[in-house]
Write an enzyme that holds these catalytic residues in place. Structure first.
Site, mmCIF file in Angstrom:
data_model
loop_
_atom_site.group_PDB
_atom_site.id
_atom_site.type_symbol
_atom_site.label_atom_id
_atom_site.label_comp_id
_atom_site.label_asym_id
_atom_site.label_seq_id
_atom_site.Cartn_x
_atom_site.Cartn_y
_atom_site.Cartn_z
ATOM 1 N N HIS A 156 3.910 -5.921 3.193
ATOM 2 C CA HIS A 156 4.392 -6.330 1.878
ATOM 3 C C HIS A 156 5.912 -6.224 1.855
ATOM 4 C CE1 HIS A 156 0.516 -5.474 -0.675
ATOM 5 N NE2 HIS A 156 0.658 -6.766 -0.442
ATOM 6 N N CYS A 250 4.818 1.356 -4.326
ATOM 7 C CA CYS A 250 3.460 0.813 -4.414
ATOM 8 C C CYS A 250 2.711 1.376 -5.622
ATOM 9 C CB CYS A 250 2.671 1.134 -3.142
ATOM 10 S SG CYS A 250 3.109 0.104 -1.727
#
Length: 259
Positions: A156, A250
């Site tokens: 990511h 996150c």
């Protein structure tokens, strides 16, 4: 944020996840609470999303949506293990009156789409689809800078790059394709460059409020680099949650209201 009530590593959808490695839900909860309480102590309002049994990755709430100017584009996850998170996040936004809809293309929220002042930095290569860039551009009416991730460990964008304020970022050049490195160097010539060791402890999966930057306490060089740029680094331990492939960023989705 979403409390990791059901945190576990029972499957593997990224290189950090190893179901054979022991995982402690209790330890994950304690580390998450440290992050939650720190954000509150720094003066931020933290909204909570109700965790859902059977969805252990909901704790990584940054992946749930991208939120800019009071509008939320809710994620469409690549892997079926996370697919049912999308309705939970979409309901949360709609119940609270946000202008929200689910993405048409695979789009993993702030995991891959980070707002930096006047542009959305858009990461693709492992999770979000390239077509998601156009959808982001059209939905928010913001320019998009496309970046290609090239190292599967940094699957990511928010594992390879952190937005520090409207004009400054820090990133790991080795996580990007040569073209994307050139784009980043041109747009952010004074960016903080993380070394391999700090990147490997998820030093770039950081939360910044423009002054305070929450990073893993295991990062070695980044604290001094941040201080040199006028930021205040705060180290915390999130090693249990890293077993699922996530860190401070996150676990934190930024809600940007309409001004």
């Amino acid at each position: 944020m979403c409390e990791p009530t059901f945190f576990d590593v029972s499957y593997s959808i990224n290189p950090w996840m190893d179901p054979s490695r022991p995982t402690s839900t209790e330890r994950g909860l304690a580390q998450w609470k440290t992050l939650h309480d720190l954000l509150v102590e720094l003066g931020h309002t933290v909204e909570l999303v109700e965790p859902v049994a059977g969805l252990p990755d909901m704790v990584y709430s940054a992946n749930g949506a991208t939120v800019v100017d009071g509008r939320a584009l809710v994620a469409r996850f690549r892997y079926e293990q996370r697919a049912d998170e999308s309705p939970a996040y979409l309901d949360w936004f709609r119940v609270r009156g946000w202008d929200a809809r689910q993405a048409e293309y695979v789009n993993e929220g702030e995991g891959d789409f980070l707002y930096a002042g006047d542009v959305v930095l858009a990461g693709t290569g492992f999770r979000s689809e390239p077509k998601a860039r156009d959808e982001i551009r059209e939905f928010f009416g913001k320019p998009v800078l496309g970046l290609t991730l090239a190292d599967e460990r940094y699957y990511h964008l928010d594992t390879a790059l952190a937005v520090l304020d409207d004009n400054e970022i820090m990133y790991n050049p080795e996580a990007f394709s040569p073209r994307s490195r050139a784009l980043l160097a041109e747009r952010f010539p004074d960016a903080i460059l993380a070394d391999a060791s700090d990147a490997a402890v998820f030093g770039l999966n950081a939360v910044s409020d423009g002054l305070h930057v929450i990073i893993p306490q295991q990062a070695n060089r980044l604290p001094d680099q941040l201080r040199e740029h006028g930021f205040v680094p705060i180290g915390i331990d999130l090693t249990e949650l890293l077993k699922g492939g996530g860190g401070a960023k996150c676990c934190t989705l930024e809600l940007r209201a309409r001004h």
